[in-house]
Design an enzyme around this catalytic site. Sequence first.
Site, PDB file in Angstrom:
ATOM      1  N   SER A   1     -32.042 -25.495 -12.827  1.00 33.87           N
ATOM      2  CA  SER A   1     -32.833 -26.309 -11.900  1.00 33.87           C
ATOM      3  C   SER A   1     -33.103 -25.483 -10.657  1.00 33.87           C
ATOM      4  CB  SER A   1     -32.067 -27.581 -11.509  1.00 33.87           C
ATOM      5  OG  SER A   1     -32.696 -28.244 -10.409  1.00 33.87           O
TER       6      SER A   1
ATOM      7  N   TYR B   1     -24.522 -31.773  -8.106  1.00 33.45           N
ATOM      8  CA  TYR B   1     -25.603 -31.331  -8.986  1.00 33.45           C
ATOM      9  C   TYR B   1     -26.001 -29.889  -8.688  1.00 33.45           C
ATOM     10  CZ  TYR B   1     -30.029 -31.278 -11.535  1.00 33.45           C
ATOM     11  OH  TYR B   1     -31.055 -30.963 -12.403  1.00 33.45           O
TER      12      TYR B   1
END
Length: 263
Positions: free
Chosen positions: A154, A167
């Site tokens: 990501s 995250y």
Amino acid sequence: MSEQSETAFTDHRYVGKVAAVTGVASGMGRCIALRLASEGATVFGMDINAEGLDEVATEVADAAAAGGAMHTRVIDIADPAECHAAIAECVAQHGRLDVLGNIAATSWMKHAIDVTTDDWRKMFAINVDGTFFMCQAALPHILASKGNIINIASNAAFMGSAYLVPYCATKGAVVQMTRALATEFVKEPIRINAIAPGGTDTPMNRDYQLAENTDFKLLKRSMAFRPLDKPEHIAALFAFLASAEAANIHGAIINADSGMTAT
């Protein structure tokens, strides 16, 4: 260009190939399964969502004009034993493994001081442990087929984002895991890469719950100038990166984030 022409695939790059893909019940995983099957792959699709798996398997059966197919297994990738058992089943059924796609992940927003030990460990178990143990289980078979592994990272791996500390940490770990694996196997005829998307129009993002009392000034730097990307675009990149056309790409982290990490 019409939507139909954008998604009409004529290449059969995966005829005779077997691809194990996690997270196929929705979002990017679903689109990747459909794309690979449309090019002839046999997809071994994995997810914790049994109903979603069945729906995507039906879609694949309807769309796989190139001879592709999908077989499914319900799995919790947070369990290393399940990762190894799933890959063993895939190879037992199909005799080989050419591509591993680690797509499954979880994400949520929370103030850092409110993150519990269970929150932290659950996110690492899914996003990091699941990715690693899938790689570990698949590597002997990927080596045998001279295949490749693609992990989904990501842009959160490269930029701090408020309320996303666990995250960001997990996706940073996926990036470094990919690089380390690529280095360890650089002398072998396999390839290991990662794709780092930005905001993508998936069910996980559409259903995202903001942290309580979110300060939108802190979120502003994490907001793209362009609309959310389509998961079909990530699937197209995946299909190229896992193919022989990308034979010289190894150890790469390919940003596909509409310029987020460039600005």
